[in-house]
Write a protein that holds these residues in place. Sequence first.
Motif: not given
Length: 177
Positions: A55-79
Amino acid sequence: MGADTPGMAAETAEAEQDVPWLSAEQLREWQSLMALLMTLPAAMDGQLRRDAGVNLFEYHVLAALSEAPDRTLVLSDLAVVARGSLSRLSHAITRLERAGWVVRRTDTDRGGRRTEARLTDAGRAKLEEIAPGHVWQARHLVIDVLTPEQLTGLGDAARAITAATLAEAPASCDEPS
């Protein structure tokens, strides 16, 4: 006291007189914006579900992780980045974990216990597979139907509205209703 008591009715009538009602032109533009907000996300979501099974939300989660350093984010920041509540994010991460696209881990190295999400190589490959269809849909529905000036105006308006919305938002990220 019920709202039908004379005192409450008078207060309600007085409050309604103070409302700066929309002009006919403002109402037309407001209704256009509401139609956009109701139809565009559904169309973008439908394309992703149909073509990629996310879904669109899952896509945004994947995209946000792909742009993060080491492809990793703390869940609160990812939210915050994905514009969803921690509860909604947790459900999405669980689904993305089951697909093998994201892993969740507890980080205790930084003076506390925080849960992080990391995009896996399979997740990155999935994102690279589905991004072209998503971009095509964005072009088809938005970019290519606007002049460059309209697109700039839309971006300016969207940023102004988002800033006003975020200024009104509580500190925690809530689910849209």
